[in-house]
Scaffold this motif. Structure first.
Motif, mmCIF file in Angstrom:
data_model
loop_
_atom_site.group_PDB
_atom_site.id
_atom_site.type_symbol
_atom_site.label_atom_id
_atom_site.label_comp_id
_atom_site.label_asym_id
_atom_site.label_seq_id
_atom_site.Cartn_x
_atom_site.Cartn_y
_atom_site.Cartn_z
ATOM 1 N N SER A 23 28.112 -22.266 53.976
ATOM 2 C CA SER A 23 27.820 -20.994 52.964
ATOM 3 C C SER A 23 26.362 -20.510 53.047
ATOM 4 O O SER A 23 25.431 -21.434 53.481
ATOM 5 C CB SER A 23 28.248 -21.532 51.460
ATOM 6 O OG SER A 23 27.504 -22.368 50.954
ATOM 7 N N TRP A 24 26.138 -19.641 52.352
ATOM 8 C CA TRP A 24 24.746 -19.232 52.456
ATOM 9 C C TRP A 24 23.711 -20.163 51.669
ATOM 10 O O TRP A 24 22.496 -20.335 51.910
ATOM 11 C CB TRP A 24 24.595 -17.880 51.812
ATOM 12 C CG TRP A 24 24.983 -17.660 50.350
ATOM 13 C CD1 TRP A 24 26.042 -17.209 49.896
ATOM 14 C CD2 TRP A 24 23.882 -17.821 49.337
ATOM 15 N NE1 TRP A 24 25.877 -17.198 48.349
ATOM 16 C CE2 TRP A 24 24.526 -17.572 48.217
ATOM 17 C CE3 TRP A 24 22.581 -18.130 49.239
ATOM 18 C CZ2 TRP A 24 23.751 -17.694 46.969
ATOM 19 C CZ3 TRP A 24 21.834 -18.259 48.142
ATOM 20 C CH2 TRP A 24 22.548 -18.091 46.851
ATOM 21 N N ARG A 25 24.276 -20.839 50.550
ATOM 22 C CA ARG A 25 23.460 -21.850 49.861
ATOM 23 C C ARG A 25 23.064 -22.981 50.670
ATOM 24 O O ARG A 25 21.851 -23.634 50.439
ATOM 25 C CB ARG A 25 24.346 -22.340 48.632
ATOM 26 C CG ARG A 25 24.646 -21.149 47.573
ATOM 27 C CD ARG A 25 25.296 -21.592 46.418
ATOM 28 N NE ARG A 25 25.663 -20.549 45.663
ATOM 29 C CZ ARG A 25 25.090 -20.067 44.675
ATOM 30 N NH1 ARG A 25 24.007 -20.260 44.205
ATOM 31 N NH2 ARG A 25 25.669 -18.991 43.983
ATOM 32 N N TRP A 26 23.832 -23.337 51.810
ATOM 33 C CA TRP A 26 23.465 -24.562 52.661
ATOM 34 C C TRP A 26 22.033 -24.324 53.433
ATOM 35 O O TRP A 26 21.501 -25.202 53.756
ATOM 36 C CB TRP A 26 24.620 -25.046 53.411
ATOM 37 C CG TRP A 26 25.439 -26.012 52.689
ATOM 38 C CD1 TRP A 26 26.680 -25.585 52.092
ATOM 39 C CD2 TRP A 26 25.171 -27.067 52.561
ATOM 40 N NE1 TRP A 26 27.119 -26.577 51.220
ATOM 41 C CE2 TRP A 26 26.374 -27.574 51.619
ATOM 42 C CE3 TRP A 26 24.136 -28.174 52.755
ATOM 43 C CZ2 TRP A 26 26.425 -29.312 51.167
ATOM 44 C CZ3 TRP A 26 24.248 -29.334 52.348
ATOM 45 C CH2 TRP A 26 25.402 -30.126 51.381
ATOM 46 N N ILE A 27 21.921 -22.898 53.696
ATOM 47 C CA ILE A 27 20.663 -22.545 54.465
ATOM 48 C C ILE A 27 19.564 -23.156 53.599
ATOM 49 O O ILE A 27 18.507 -23.571 54.280
ATOM 50 C CB ILE A 27 20.442 -20.825 54.395
ATOM 51 C CG1 ILE A 27 21.703 -20.313 55.275
ATOM 52 C CG2 ILE A 27 19.174 -20.568 54.862
ATOM 53 C CD1 ILE A 27 21.612 -18.678 55.213
ATOM 54 N N PHE A 28 19.578 -22.932 52.279
ATOM 55 C CA PHE A 28 18.397 -23.554 51.612
ATOM 56 C C PHE A 28 18.477 -25.138 51.233
ATOM 57 O O PHE A 28 17.419 -25.793 51.070
ATOM 58 C CB PHE A 28 18.312 -22.921 50.288
ATOM 59 C CG PHE A 28 18.027 -21.275 50.670
ATOM 60 C CD1 PHE A 28 16.945 -20.819 51.053
ATOM 61 C CD2 PHE A 28 19.208 -20.394 50.440
ATOM 62 C CE1 PHE A 28 16.934 -19.443 51.042
ATOM 63 C CE2 PHE A 28 19.097 -19.081 50.724
ATOM 64 C CZ PHE A 28 17.932 -18.348 51.160
ATOM 65 N N TRP A 29 19.885 -25.659 51.103
ATOM 66 C CA TRP A 29 19.677 -27.088 50.933
ATOM 67 C C TRP A 29 19.208 -27.777 52.021
ATOM 68 O O TRP A 29 18.746 -28.680 51.675
ATOM 69 C CB TRP A 29 21.491 -27.442 50.571
ATOM 70 C CG TRP A 29 21.634 -27.043 49.139
ATOM 71 C CD1 TRP A 29 22.772 -26.354 48.758
ATOM 72 C CD2 TRP A 29 21.117 -27.430 47.717
ATOM 73 N NE1 TRP A 29 22.693 -26.192 47.291
ATOM 74 C CE2 TRP A 29 21.833 -26.880 46.837
ATOM 75 C CE3 TRP A 29 19.901 -28.040 47.463
ATOM 76 C CZ2 TRP A 29 21.749 -26.998 45.602
ATOM 77 C CZ3 TRP A 29 19.788 -28.365 46.171
ATOM 78 C CH2 TRP A 29 20.617 -27.700 45.051
#
Length: 418
Positions: free
Chosen positions: A158-164
Motif C-alpha cells: 500500500s502507499w503507506r509502506w513506501i514510507f514505512w
C-alpha cells in the motif's frame, strides 16, 4: 573510502527517492484520505511541501555540519527524516500528510549537502571530484527511480509502506555512520538567528517564484511575497554584519568561482525542469503517445544523468572544472536544440540519441560545479557552501516550472489548438 561513499550515496539515494516517490501513489493517497478529484491542486502540496522543506533548511543544516561534525549531523538528520516519514505513514488527513512531509524533507534535505561535504573532507584531493560525482549521481538516481519504486510498492502493499520502508533503510545508514570519524570544530559557532531569517527568506521567495503570476503579472501576490523575501534578505544582511561568525560568510560572495557556480546551478535547474516536463507532455499530446511511452521517453533523458555525474567526477582532475562544465552545458544545449526540431514522425535512433545527449550533459556538470564551488571556500564552510549549491539548483527548478506554467504551457495550448 569505498565503504564511506557507499553509505553516503545510499543515504542520498533514499532521501532523494522521496522527492518523487509519491507521484505514482497520489491516486491511492487521494482515495485513502478521501480527497475528491476536484481538489487535485491541494494534493499537489504533498510534493510541493517536500520540495520546500528539502530546500529551505539546507543552509542552516549545512552550517551545523561544519560546526558539530558531518557524520553526527547526518545521523540527526536521518532521525528527523524517520520521524517525518512515520508521521506521513500514519496520516489520517491531507493537512496532516503535508505537514509531515515538511518534517520529512527537513531531515532528507540535509543528506545531499552534508554528504558532499563529508565526501570532500574524507576523500584524497585527487578523488574529491569523483566522490562528489557519486553523491550527485546517487541523488539523481533516487529522483529518477522514485515514481517506479513508489508504483511497485503501491501494487505489492500500500502507499503507506513506501514510507514505512524508509525506516529500516535509514537505520542501516545511521549505524554505519558510527564507523565514520566525527570531527567537531570547537572554535566555530552557528548563527541561529541568521539561519532562521534565511529559512524564512528562502521559504517566501520559493513560494513567490512557484506561482505562475510571477511571470504573467495577473496577480499581485507573487510580488508581495517577493517584496517580503527581499525584506528578509535585507534583514539577514543586517544580522550577518553584527555576527562574528555569520551563517553566510562574506568570503562566499567575494569569490567569483563560488558565485558563478551557483548562477550556473540556477540555470541548469531551469533547463532541467523544463526538459523533464516538456518531453512527456509533447509525447502524450502532440505525438499522441500513451503516458507509459512518455515516461519511457523521459527515462532516456534522466536515466543517463547519474552516469554523466560519475563520468564528470572522473574527468574533473584531467580536464578541469571550467572546461568540463562548459562541455556539459554545450551537450545540454545541443540535445535540447535537436529535440526542438522533432517532427511528428520522430523515432529511434534519433529520439534516443537526442535525449541521451542532453541527459548526459546534465549529469556531466554536477561534479565540476560542486567541486568548483567547494574548492573556493574554507574547510569551515564546506557544508554551508554545498547546501547553497543544491539550493541554487532547486530554486532554478522552481523558477523554471513557474515560467513554464506561465508562458510555455499557454504557448503550447495555442499551438495545439491551432
Amino acid at each position: 573510502m569505498p565503504f564511506i561513499l557507499s553509505v553516503i550515496g545510499l543515504g542520498t539515494f533514499i532521501t532523494a527517492l522521496d522527492q518523487t516517490v509519491v507521484v505514482t501513489a497520489l491516486p491511492s493517497v487521494m482515495l485513502d484520505l478521501k480527497v475528491p478529484i476536484a481538489e487535485l491542486d491541494r494534493v499537489s502540496w504533498i510534493i510541493t511541501a517536500y520540495l520546500l522543506g528539502y530546500t529551505v533548511a539546507m543552509p542552516l543544516i549545512g552550517r551545523l555540519g561544519d560546526v558539530y561534525g558531518y557524520p553526527r549531523v547526518y545521523q540527526v538528520s536521518l532521525v528527523v527524516f524517520c520521524i517525518g516519514t512515520s508521521l506521513v505513514a500514519v496520516s489520517s488527513s491531507l493537512e496532516w500528510m503535508v505537514g509531515a512531509r515538511v518534517v520529512q524533507a527537513v531531515g532528507g534535505g540535509a543528506t545531499v549537502p552534508i554528504g558532499m561535504a563529508l565526501a570532500v573532507s574524507l576523500a584524497p584531493r585527487e578523488h574529491r571530484a569523483l566522490a562528489l560525482g557519486i553523491v550527485g549521481g546517487a541523488a539523481e538516481a533516487g529522483s529518477m527511480l522514485g515514481p517506479v519504486y513508489g508504483g511497485a510498492i503501491v501494487e505489492a502493499l500500500s502507499w503507506r509502506w513506501i514510507f514505512w520502508l524508509n525506516i529500516p533503510q535509514s537505520a542501516v545508514i545511521f549505524f554505519a555512520l558510527f564507523w565514520v570519524p566525527n570531527h567537531r570544530n570547537e572554535e566555530a559557532k552557528v548563527d541561529y538567528i541568521g539561519g532562521v531569517v534565511l529559512v524564512g527568506a528562502l521559504l517566501v521567495l520559493s513560494l513567490a517564484m512557484s506561482r505562475r503570476g510571477f511571470f504573467t503579472f495577473d496577480s499581485p501576490y507573487p510580488f508581495l511575497l517577493t517584496a517580503a523575501g527581499v525584506g528578509l534578505i535585507a534583514l539577514l544582511v543586517l544580522v550577518e554584519t553584527r555576527v562574528i561568525q555569520p551563517l553566510l560568510t562574506p568570503l562566499l560572495f567575494r569569490s567569483w568561482a563560488f558565485l558563478s557556480s551557483n548562477l550556473t546551478q540556477v540555470l541548469v535547474g531551469v533547463a532541467l525542469i523544463i526538459a523533464m516536463v516538456t518531453v512527456p507532455l509533447v509525447a502524450n499530446t502532440v505525438m499522441g503517445k500513451s503516458p507509459f511511452t512518455g515516461a519511457l521517453w523521459l527515462l532516456r533523458l534522466t536515466g543517463i544523468i547519474p552516469v554523466g555525474a560519475v563520468v564528470g567526477g572522473v574527468l574533473v582532475m584531467r580536464l578541469g572544472a571550467n572546461t568540463l562544465t562548459v562541455a556539459g552545458l554545450v551537450l545540454v544545449a545541443l540535445g535540447m536544440f535537436l529535440a526542438s526540431g522533432w517532427e511528428l514522425g520522430i523515432a529511434d535512433p534519433e529520439l534516443t540519441v537526442h535525449l541521451l545527449i542532453a541527459g548526459f550533459g546534465f549529469g556531466l556538470v554536477i561534479a565540476p560545479i560542486a567541486a568548483h564551488a567547494l574548492g573556493a571556500v574554507d574547510e569551515d564552510y564546506r557544508g554551508t557552501a554545498a547546501s547553497l549549491v543544491v539550493v541554487s539548483r532547486m530554486m532554478g527548478m522552481t523558477l523554471g516550472l513557474a515560467a513554464l506554467s506561465a508562458w510555455g504551457v499557454q504557448h503550447f495550448q495555442v499551438l495545439t489548438g491551432g
